[in-house]
Design an enzyme around this catalytic site. Structure first.
Site, mmCIF file in Angstrom:
data_model
loop_
_atom_site.group_PDB
_atom_site.id
_atom_site.type_symbol
_atom_site.label_atom_id
_atom_site.label_comp_id
_atom_site.label_asym_id
_atom_site.label_seq_id
_atom_site.Cartn_x
_atom_site.Cartn_y
_atom_site.Cartn_z
ATOM 1 N N ASP A 101 0.809 -1.217 0.000
ATOM 2 C CA ASP A 101 0.000 0.000 0.000
ATOM 3 C C ASP A 101 0.845 1.272 0.000
ATOM 4 O O ASP A 101 2.027 1.234 0.279
ATOM 5 C CB ASP A 101 -0.796 0.050 1.308
ATOM 6 C CG ASP A 101 -2.135 -0.610 1.169
ATOM 7 O OD1 ASP A 101 -2.430 -1.090 0.077
ATOM 8 O OD2 ASP A 101 -2.875 -0.621 2.162
ATOM 9 N N LYS B 264 -3.312 3.028 -2.421
ATOM 10 C CA LYS B 264 -4.631 3.616 -2.237
ATOM 11 C C LYS B 264 -4.461 4.855 -1.383
ATOM 12 O O LYS B 264 -4.287 4.780 -0.184
ATOM 13 C CB LYS B 264 -5.561 2.634 -1.522
ATOM 14 C CG LYS B 264 -5.800 1.383 -2.312
ATOM 15 C CD LYS B 264 -7.080 0.685 -1.869
ATOM 16 C CE LYS B 264 -7.041 0.359 -0.401
ATOM 17 N NZ LYS B 264 -8.339 -0.114 0.104
ATOM 18 N N MET C 6 -7.789 9.414 9.596
ATOM 19 C CA MET C 6 -8.418 9.942 8.370
ATOM 20 C C MET C 6 -9.350 11.113 8.655
ATOM 21 O O MET C 6 -10.416 11.224 8.043
ATOM 22 C CB MET C 6 -9.237 8.813 7.682
ATOM 23 C CG MET C 6 -8.421 7.617 7.285
ATOM 24 S SD MET C 6 -9.418 6.253 6.669
ATOM 25 C CE MET C 6 -9.902 5.436 8.173
HETATM 26 N N1 SAH Z 1 -4.311 0.338 9.222
HETATM 27 C C1 SAH Z 1 -3.720 1.632 9.430
HETATM 28 C C2 SAH Z 1 -4.707 2.743 9.239
HETATM 29 C C3 SAH Z 1 -5.178 2.894 7.824
HETATM 30 S S1 SAH Z 1 -6.321 4.203 7.623
HETATM 31 C C4 SAH Z 1 -3.132 1.687 10.844
HETATM 32 O O1 SAH Z 1 -3.322 0.771 11.629
HETATM 33 O O2 SAH Z 1 -2.425 2.650 11.132
HETATM 34 C C5 SAH Z 1 -5.283 5.468 6.993
HETATM 35 C C6 SAH Z 1 -5.093 6.545 8.004
HETATM 36 O O3 SAH Z 1 -4.168 6.133 8.997
HETATM 37 C C7 SAH Z 1 -4.526 7.834 7.474
HETATM 38 O O4 SAH Z 1 -5.483 8.638 6.875
HETATM 39 C C8 SAH Z 1 -3.987 8.468 8.735
HETATM 40 O O5 SAH Z 1 -5.010 9.037 9.491
HETATM 41 C C9 SAH Z 1 -3.488 7.247 9.476
HETATM 42 N N2 SAH Z 1 -2.055 7.017 9.274
HETATM 43 C C10 SAH Z 1 -1.465 5.910 8.808
HETATM 44 N N3 SAH Z 1 -0.125 6.038 8.820
HETATM 45 C C11 SAH Z 1 0.134 7.247 9.322
HETATM 46 C C12 SAH Z 1 1.328 7.968 9.611
HETATM 47 N N4 SAH Z 1 2.532 7.467 9.381
HETATM 48 N N5 SAH Z 1 1.216 9.208 10.147
HETATM 49 C C13 SAH Z 1 0.017 9.744 10.417
HETATM 50 N N6 SAH Z 1 -1.130 9.121 10.151
HETATM 51 C C14 SAH Z 1 -1.082 7.880 9.621
#
Ligand code: SAH
Length: 527
Positions: free
Chosen positions: A47, A69, A185
């Site tokens: 991803d 995505k 998000m």
């Molecule tokens: N499965 C992922 C979340 C996916 S949803 C998890 O467990 O982290 C995607 C959202 O995750 C983004 O829009 C943001 O809000 C957050 N996100 C993921 N990686 C991030 C990062 N390195 N820094 C800040 N927000 C992050």
């Protein structure tokens, strides 16, 4: 060079899909299980939020498929398309790693992918990951729970369409029901989210942190209150991906903030070592928070012809000294030795000297304790030490690069030694990446250049390919330069550039210390 993948046994009996949490960004935050599976993958489907550096764990033969995505942006693949892809590779009997940012089961649509696999009877496993919520808070210096502040935490999506009549989120309960609220998000809907929390009874003065690209060198955090954060985020131009942390615990950042406080945090550093040797320098710089841009200005290859080397090796017993003037000399010397079916026992006879401590330490890995390391870690330093030790009439063998400075053999010959140079490797300038480097320089995205030998300087200049000295100066106007030692510094100066950082001892570790001092001093003088 060494190949990491040769001893990785395959674990595949039939096709299987492993849904693996990649962690939040920092490639060190993947689990051991995740790394183990990546090392054995035949197909990796990854991803946008999974750090590309993790792909280095995959075998060179693995098929890597990007299904980026981006939240709100263009979807390279639909969810259905990804599901079909996983099913296809699974049915073909392949070992598939589906690498997802953070934890696959936290707002990752991981369950939907598994459901599709189950429907087709494809075996699967799920490996949890460090979710970005905990990583973002931790790397921003915020403990998401704390005995004195909160006993509960809620993970919430902020992606839900705010116009939706019936929300899945009970903002009325959530607003005061959870001590800490972490919202994924939520950047686009931030004004609505803060309003809902306030309208439902949360104190408008509640502190809020927003963390973008958490646990990466690009991490950017800002702090405000429920009332002010929308404005703060707008002013700082914070875009997704970012997390919103709401709660009293945010106050602890003032004491606990550590990640962004590291001395080289936010500095973009070009590492111009050879790809084969960049790791030590990159690791040390990253340890201090730097963002390393690896430009391998030299590519190292074995020589085409080992005739001289093989001949001299056969009569190594007639030599008094064997000299190693670089790490590469050690690596390629032993590579050839091993290829010939020999090992360190064949080196009885000559005494062994290394140009510096790093090279000496490397030799120790091959079971060789060196007899001499000069005080000054240069070719001249080595020559002086040997001359002082007495080389007149002695036979000296130097395995080294095809093209190298002649000063060491010349000085030794001048002192009456019989010197034989035996090439074991060669430097080849690599192609490509020039445009990217020039763009980054032109956009002032680079803070520091590091040079660890004269050839890295000349190859860097070849890569920049400035039309004139003026253009070179314009491109490097705001860029600091670090050189490992006086010879490298001289090469920098000869090209009309200024060295800002140079350690007293010519080692990678000392150079990194000098770089840290340089930026600490700058921070001090900036107040
Ligand atoms: N499965 C992922 C979340 C996916 S949803 C998890 O467990 O982290 C995607 C959202 O995750 C983004 O829009 C943001 O809000 C957050 N996100 C993921 N990686 C991030 C990062 N390195 N820094 C800040 N927000 C992050």
């Amino acid at each position: 060079m060494t190949s990491d993948n040769t001893d990785k046994k395959t674990i595949k009996a039939s096709g299987k899909v492993y849904l693996v949490g990649a962690g939040p960004g920092d490639p060190g935050l993947i689990t051991l299980r995740g790394k183990y599976l990546l090392e054995r993958a035949e197909v990796v489907v990854y991803d946008y939020l999974a750090n590309k550096k993790l792909l280095r764990h995959a075998p060179l033969t693995a098929t890597l498929i990007y299904v980026g995505k981006k939240g709100g942006g263009l979807h390279a693949f639909t969810q259905e398309g990804i599901n079909q892809m996983l099913i296809g590779h699974g049915k073909a009997g392949r070992m598939v790693v589906r690498l997802k940012g953070g934890d696959p089961f936290i707002f990752g649509r991981g369950a939907e992918e598994i459901e599709a696999l189950v429907a087709e009877g494809i075996p699967f496993e799920v490996v949890p990951g460090v979710t970005s919520a905990t990583a973002a808070a931790t790397y921003a210096g915020i403990p998401i729970t704390h005995r004195g502040y909160t006993a509960s935490v809620a993970f919430v999506t902020g992606h839900e369409d705010p116009a939706k009549k019936k929300s899945n989120i009970r903002w009325d309960k959530l607003a005061t029901g959870a001590g800490t609220i972490v919202i994924y998000m939520g950047i686009k809907n931030l004004p609505i989210i803060t309003k809902k929390l306030i309208d439902n009874g949360r104190d408008p003065q509640t502190p809020v942190a927003v963390v973008r690209w958490a646990s990466t060198p690009q991490q950017h955090s800002v702090v405000g209150t429920l009332e002010t954060i929308t404005e703060v985020v707008h002013k700082a131009d914070i875009k997704p991906p970012a997390l919103i942390v709401v709660g009293e615990v945010v106050r602890l950042r003032e004491t606990i903030d550590w990640y962004e406080k590291r001395p080289l945090f936010g500095k973009h550093v070009v590492v111009t070592r050879t790809r084969e040797q960049a790791s030590e320098l990159v690791a040390l710089l990253e340890e201090h928070g730097a963002d390393c841009l690896e430009y391998s200005t030299i590519h190292i290859e074995p020589v085409d012809d080992y005739q001289v080397f093989d001949r001299e090796l056969a009569r190594i017993g007639s030599y008094q000294w064997l000299l190693f003037t670089s790490l590469n000399a050690v690596t390629y010397f032993f590579k050839r030795l091993y290829d010939l079916g020999l090992d360190a026992r064949s080196l009885g006879g000559p005494r062994i000297a290394a140009v510096g401590k790093t090279t000496g330490d490397e030799l120790l890995k091959y079971g060789i304790r060196v007899d001499l390391i000069p005080e000054k870690f240069t070719g001249e330093g080595l020559a002086e030490s040997l001359i002082a030790a007495g080389v007149e009439g002695g036979r000296v063998l130097i395995p080294r690069a095809l093209k190298a400075r002649e000063i060491l053999p010349e000085m030794l010959e001048g002192a009456g030694a019989q010197v034989t140079v035996a090439p074991v490797y060669q430097n080849v300038p690599p192609q490509g990446r020039k445009e990217q480097l020039r763009e980054q320089l032109a956009a002032a995205e680079i803070d520091l250049l590091t040079f660890t030998s004269s050839s890295t300087v000349t190859n860097f200049l070849t890569m920049v390919d400035a039309a004139s000295p003026e253009e070179l100066h314009r491109l490097l106007d705001k860029v600091a330069i670090a050189a490992i030692g006086p010879i490298t510094a001289k090469t920098v100066a000869q090209s009309g550039l200024k060295v800002d950082i140079q350690p007293e001892r010519y080692t990678i570790a000392d150079m990194v210390d000098a770089i840290v001092d340089y930026y600490n001093n700058q921070a001090d003088s900036a107040g």
